[in-house]
Design a protein around this motif. Structure first.
Motif, PDB file in Angstrom:
ATOM      1  N   GLN A 151       0.826  -1.208   0.000  1.00  0.00           N
ATOM      2  CA  GLN A 151       0.000   0.000   0.000  1.00  0.00           C
ATOM      3  C   GLN A 151       0.862   1.262   0.000  1.00  0.00           C
ATOM      4  O   GLN A 151       0.528   2.260  -0.652  1.00  0.00           O
ATOM      5  CB  GLN A 151      -0.936  -0.004   1.213  1.00  0.00           C
ATOM      6  CG  GLN A 151      -2.042  -1.050   1.116  1.00  0.00           C
ATOM      7  CD  GLN A 151      -2.970  -0.991   2.300  1.00  0.00           C
ATOM      8  OE1 GLN A 151      -3.892  -0.188   2.360  1.00  0.00           O
ATOM      9  NE2 GLN A 151      -2.731  -1.846   3.280  1.00  0.00           N
ATOM     10  N   ALA A 152       1.965   1.246   0.740  1.00  0.00           N
ATOM     11  CA  ALA A 152       2.849   2.412   0.768  1.00  0.00           C
ATOM     12  C   ALA A 152       3.411   2.701  -0.612  1.00  0.00           C
ATOM     13  O   ALA A 152       3.460   3.857  -1.059  1.00  0.00           O
ATOM     14  CB  ALA A 152       3.979   2.178   1.779  1.00  0.00           C
ATOM     15  N   VAL A 153       3.828   1.656  -1.307  1.00  0.00           N
ATOM     16  CA  VAL A 153       4.363   1.844  -2.659  1.00  0.00           C
ATOM     17  C   VAL A 153       3.265   2.338  -3.603  1.00  0.00           C
ATOM     18  O   VAL A 153       3.497   3.218  -4.440  1.00  0.00           O
ATOM     19  CB  VAL A 153       4.983   0.531  -3.183  1.00  0.00           C
ATOM     20  CG1 VAL A 153       5.413   0.681  -4.645  1.00  0.00           C
ATOM     21  CG2 VAL A 153       6.177   0.132  -2.332  1.00  0.00           C
ATOM     22  N   ALA A 154       2.060   1.807  -3.461  1.00  0.00           N
ATOM     23  CA  ALA A 154       0.949   2.244  -4.310  1.00  0.00           C
ATOM     24  C   ALA A 154       0.657   3.721  -4.117  1.00  0.00           C
ATOM     25  O   ALA A 154       0.397   4.457  -5.087  1.00  0.00           O
ATOM     26  CB  ALA A 154      -0.295   1.412  -4.009  1.00  0.00           C
ATOM     27  N   LEU A 155       0.688   4.184  -2.865  1.00  0.00           N
ATOM     28  CA  LEU A 155       0.480   5.603  -2.584  1.00  0.00           C
ATOM     29  C   LEU A 155       1.516   6.459  -3.297  1.00  0.00           C
ATOM     30  O   LEU A 155       1.191   7.493  -3.901  1.00  0.00           O
ATOM     31  CB  LEU A 155       0.580   5.850  -1.080  1.00  0.00           C
ATOM     32  CG  LEU A 155      -0.678   5.752  -0.229  1.00  0.00           C
ATOM     33  CD1 LEU A 155      -0.309   5.979   1.230  1.00  0.00           C
ATOM     34  CD2 LEU A 155      -1.709   6.775  -0.659  1.00  0.00           C
ATOM     35  N   ALA A 156       2.778   6.041  -3.202  1.00  0.00           N
ATOM     36  CA  ALA A 156       3.850   6.823  -3.802  1.00  0.00           C
ATOM     37  C   ALA A 156       3.742   6.842  -5.328  1.00  0.00           C
ATOM     38  O   ALA A 156       3.999   7.879  -5.961  1.00  0.00           O
ATOM     39  CB  ALA A 156       5.202   6.269  -3.366  1.00  0.00           C
TER      40      ALA A 156
ATOM     41  N   CYS B 179       7.398  10.718  -1.718  1.00  0.00           N
ATOM     42  CA  CYS B 179       6.273  11.652  -1.617  1.00  0.00           C
ATOM     43  C   CYS B 179       6.735  13.028  -1.153  1.00  0.00           C
ATOM     44  O   CYS B 179       6.219  14.059  -1.616  1.00  0.00           O
ATOM     45  CB  CYS B 179       5.214  11.092  -0.676  1.00  0.00           C
ATOM     46  SG  CYS B 179       4.308   9.664  -1.337  1.00  0.00           S
ATOM     47  N   SER B 180       7.704  13.063  -0.231  1.00  0.00           N
ATOM     48  CA  SER B 180       8.228  14.345   0.237  1.00  0.00           C
ATOM     49  C   SER B 180       8.888  15.110  -0.897  1.00  0.00           C
ATOM     50  O   SER B 180       8.689  16.323  -1.055  1.00  0.00           O
ATOM     51  CB  SER B 180       9.225  14.122   1.376  1.00  0.00           C
ATOM     52  OG  SER B 180       8.600  13.516   2.488  1.00  0.00           O
ATOM     53  N   GLU B 181       9.675  14.416  -1.705  1.00  0.00           N
ATOM     54  CA  GLU B 181      10.336  15.082  -2.830  1.00  0.00           C
ATOM     55  C   GLU B 181       9.326  15.521  -3.887  1.00  0.00           C
ATOM     56  O   GLU B 181       9.461  16.591  -4.487  1.00  0.00           O
ATOM     57  CB  GLU B 181      11.384  14.168  -3.455  1.00  0.00           C
ATOM     58  CG  GLU B 181      12.155  14.848  -4.589  1.00  0.00           C
ATOM     59  CD  GLU B 181      13.376  14.093  -5.056  1.00  0.00           C
ATOM     60  OE1 GLU B 181      13.903  14.444  -6.133  1.00  0.00           O
ATOM     61  OE2 GLU B 181      13.811  13.155  -4.349  1.00  0.00           O
TER      62      GLU B 181
ATOM     63  N   ALA C  10      -1.059  15.191   1.242  1.00  0.00           N
ATOM     64  CA  ALA C  10      -1.745  14.072   1.894  1.00  0.00           C
ATOM     65  C   ALA C  10      -1.077  12.744   1.573  1.00  0.00           C
ATOM     66  O   ALA C  10      -1.060  11.834   2.418  1.00  0.00           O
ATOM     67  CB  ALA C  10      -3.207  14.041   1.480  1.00  0.00           C
ATOM     68  N   PHE C  11      -0.523  12.600   0.372  1.00  0.00           N
ATOM     69  CA  PHE C  11       0.193  11.362   0.030  1.00  0.00           C
ATOM     70  C   PHE C  11       1.373  11.164   0.986  1.00  0.00           C
ATOM     71  O   PHE C  11       1.599  10.067   1.495  1.00  0.00           O
ATOM     72  CB  PHE C  11       0.707  11.410  -1.412  1.00  0.00           C
ATOM     73  CG  PHE C  11      -0.366  11.278  -2.453  1.00  0.00           C
ATOM     74  CD1 PHE C  11      -1.119  10.124  -2.559  1.00  0.00           C
ATOM     75  CD2 PHE C  11      -0.608  12.303  -3.357  1.00  0.00           C
ATOM     76  CE1 PHE C  11      -2.102   9.981  -3.532  1.00  0.00           C
ATOM     77  CE2 PHE C  11      -1.587  12.182  -4.331  1.00  0.00           C
ATOM     78  CZ  PHE C  11      -2.344  11.024  -4.413  1.00  0.00           C
ATOM     79  N   ARG C  12       2.121  12.243   1.211  1.00  0.00           N
ATOM     80  CA  ARG C  12       3.269  12.162   2.132  1.00  0.00           C
ATOM     81  C   ARG C  12       2.802  11.826   3.540  1.00  0.00           C
ATOM     82  O   ARG C  12       3.376  10.950   4.204  1.00  0.00           O
ATOM     83  CB  ARG C  12       4.008  13.495   2.127  1.00  0.00           C
ATOM     84  CG  ARG C  12       5.179  13.593   3.115  1.00  0.00           C
ATOM     85  CD  ARG C  12       5.535  15.039   3.357  1.00  0.00           C
ATOM     86  NE  ARG C  12       4.399  15.773   3.924  1.00  0.00           N
ATOM     87  CZ  ARG C  12       4.239  17.098   3.811  1.00  0.00           C
ATOM     88  NH1 ARG C  12       5.130  17.818   3.153  1.00  0.00           N
ATOM     89  NH2 ARG C  12       3.198  17.688   4.370  1.00  0.00           N
ATOM     90  N   ASP C  13       1.758  12.504   4.012  1.00  0.00           N
ATOM     91  CA  ASP C  13       1.262  12.279   5.373  1.00  0.00           C
ATOM     92  C   ASP C  13       0.736  10.855   5.542  1.00  0.00           C
ATOM     93  O   ASP C  13       0.960  10.204   6.567  1.00  0.00           O
ATOM     94  CB  ASP C  13       0.163  13.282   5.703  1.00  0.00           C
ATOM     95  CG  ASP C  13       0.668  14.723   5.715  1.00  0.00           C
ATOM     96  OD1 ASP C  13       1.905  14.918   5.744  1.00  0.00           O
ATOM     97  OD2 ASP C  13      -0.171  15.640   5.677  1.00  0.00           O
ATOM     98  N   ASP C  14       0.036  10.366   4.530  1.00  0.00           N
ATOM     99  CA  ASP C  14      -0.487   8.997   4.595  1.00  0.00           C
ATOM    100  C   ASP C  14       0.652   7.983   4.633  1.00  0.00           C
ATOM    101  O   ASP C  14       0.600   6.992   5.379  1.00  0.00           O
ATOM    102  CB  ASP C  14      -1.389   8.716   3.392  1.00  0.00           C
ATOM    103  CG  ASP C  14      -2.716   9.460   3.459  1.00  0.00           C
ATOM    104  OD1 ASP C  14      -3.001  10.086   4.499  1.00  0.00           O
ATOM    105  OD2 ASP C  14      -3.460   9.424   2.457  1.00  0.00           O
TER     106      ASP C  14
ATOM    107  N   LEU D  61       1.487   5.186   7.511  1.00  0.00           N
ATOM    108  CA  LEU D  61       1.676   3.772   7.223  1.00  0.00           C
ATOM    109  C   LEU D  61       2.990   3.272   7.815  1.00  0.00           C
ATOM    110  O   LEU D  61       3.099   2.118   8.236  1.00  0.00           O
ATOM    111  CB  LEU D  61       1.656   3.523   5.712  1.00  0.00           C
ATOM    112  CG  LEU D  61       0.288   3.599   5.035  1.00  0.00           C
ATOM    113  CD1 LEU D  61       0.438   3.435   3.522  1.00  0.00           C
ATOM    114  CD2 LEU D  61      -0.659   2.547   5.577  1.00  0.00           C
ATOM    115  N   GLY D  62       3.988   4.151   7.863  1.00  0.00           N
ATOM    116  CA  GLY D  62       5.275   3.763   8.422  1.00  0.00           C
ATOM    117  C   GLY D  62       5.221   3.410   9.892  1.00  0.00           C
ATOM    118  O   GLY D  62       6.091   2.705  10.410  1.00  0.00           O
ATOM    119  N   THR D  63       4.188   3.890  10.600  1.00  0.00           N
ATOM    120  CA  THR D  63       4.054   3.588  12.032  1.00  0.00           C
ATOM    121  C   THR D  63       3.174   2.374  12.295  1.00  0.00           C
ATOM    122  O   THR D  63       3.123   1.879  13.425  1.00  0.00           O
ATOM    123  CB  THR D  63       3.451   4.788  12.788  1.00  0.00           C
ATOM    124  OG1 THR D  63       2.074   4.951  12.409  1.00  0.00           O
ATOM    125  CG2 THR D  63       4.209   6.073  12.483  1.00  0.00           C
TER     126      THR D  63
END
Length: 376
Positions: A239-244, A322-324, A342-346, A350-352
């Protein structure tokens, strides 16, 4: 980005099913300033029922969808493009695997139908998701049991009907308990999350909540939680990769509308270099994630470590990407109405989930060390 060779373990058909469902969800339930309500979530889960999301990997003979872990991971990848971390699929798997006949009869059907919402409560204030030194406890009282303690950062804390709570039982044995969140003695306290604003998070506090014995899962609670972590972590990784990747697509579309030095920003060499580098990192993270998916599905001895490593790596890469991308979009990226930040925040949220990046990196590193250097 679907012209690349197939990724082992990834089922493109199920990714597309998830994407179509995510698009429909965001059409009928667009982003808002507040999390989705319980009513909205029930509508969403009812819409997802036909995809197999709620039945996930539970065998069809037990009322589930009978999906393989790779198929289910692919489905969640597709959903994550617009509706990440929906959860509400774990509790039913745990009941199907270790629930009493009464739990299967009274709790499981509604979860599978999408008329009830489930939550998983592991994290404690003093120890995060550590399975040692649990302060939440189940103790006998008369013919029943009572639950006391507190769990933090519970997804769907404010909307769920049932939570599966990890607690210390008698003689130090850990257990997992199915708790009716409408029962006397349960207090829900909302937590304000940095990302994933479409969902509720909160603390669940238990003050001598009466628990019928049939609500205790037939398993070792710690072992059950550890087994669940592997599946949860690979699902977070994909899911994290999909968001990015979604953020990358949105960035490219925006930069195609901007000009600098007489050319579209998307056509500048510096843009091509950065977009190419980020894409390569994301492809690598996705490959590792689905490598871990295959290991979990096969029951490989390295599955738990691979799941931890894949989750830590995927989330790190996704947050960095996402940050970049927010920075590349300049003011457009910082405008909250565009959704870029929002992509970065999401991704950070997910990282936590299911163990922080540090925890999962340590677990993965310890396994790698044992393979390279051998035991001490």
């Amino acid at each position: 980005m679907e012209q690349e060779p197939e990724t082992p373990g990834r089922d493109r058909q199920w990714v597309e099913i998830g994407r179509a469902a995510a698009t429909a969800i965001r059409t009928t339930h667009p982003p808002a300033d507040a999390p989705w309500s319980r009513t909205q979530l029930l509508e969403i889960f009812a819409e997802l029922r036909s995809t197999g999301y709620l039945g996930s990997t539970i065998p069809k003979k037990d009322g589930g969808a009978g999906l393989g872990i790779g198929q289910f991971a692919s489905l969640t990848e597709g959903l994550a493009t617009m509706a990440p971390f929906l959860s509400n699929h774990s509790v039913q798997r745990y009941i199907a695997a270790g629930g009493s006949p009464q739990a299967r009869e009274e709790i499981l059907p509604a979860l599978l139908e999408g008329t009830s919402i489930g939550a998983v409560a592991v994290t404690e204030p003093q120890g995060g998701s550590s399975l040692k030194n649990l302060l939440t406890r189940v103790a006998p009282r008369g013919k029943s049991l009572v639950l006391t303690g507190r769990k933090d950062w519970v997804t769907h804390a404010m909307t769920a009907d049932t939570a599966i709570v990890l607690a210390a039982g008698e003689q130090g044995r850990s257990v997992r308990v199915l708790v009716d969140l409408s029962a006397a003695g349960v207090l829900r306290v909302p937590l304000r999350a940095h990302g994933l604003g479409h969902l509720t998070f909160g603390s669940l506090q238990f003050s001598e909540v009466e628990i019928e014995p049939w609500r205790i899962l037939d398993e070792d609670g710690g072992a059950g939680a550890k087994a669940g972590f592997s599946v949860a972590r690979v699902l977070v990784a994909v899911q994290a990769v999909a968001l990015a990747f979604q953020a990358l697509t949105k960035t490219a579309q925006h930069l195609a509308t901007r000009t600098a030095r007489g050319a579209r920003v998307i056509d500048l060499d510096v843009t091509a270099q950065r977009v190419g580098a980020l894409t390569a990192e994301l492809y690598g993270a996705r490959l590792l994630a689905y490598h871990a998916v295959e290991a979990v599905e096969a029951g490989h001895q390295a599955a738990a470590a691979l799941a931890s490593g894949a989750k830590a790596h995927a989330c790190t890469v996704a947050v960095r990407a996402c940050s970049e991308l927010v920075s590349m979009c300049a003011g457009h990226g910082l405008d909250v109405t565009t959704g870029m930040a929002a992509f970065r925040d999401d991704a950070e949220m997910l990282g936590t989930a299911d163990g922080t990046g540090l925890v999962n990196s340590v677990l993965w590193g310890a396994y790698v060390k044992s393979q390279l250097a051998g035991p001490r």
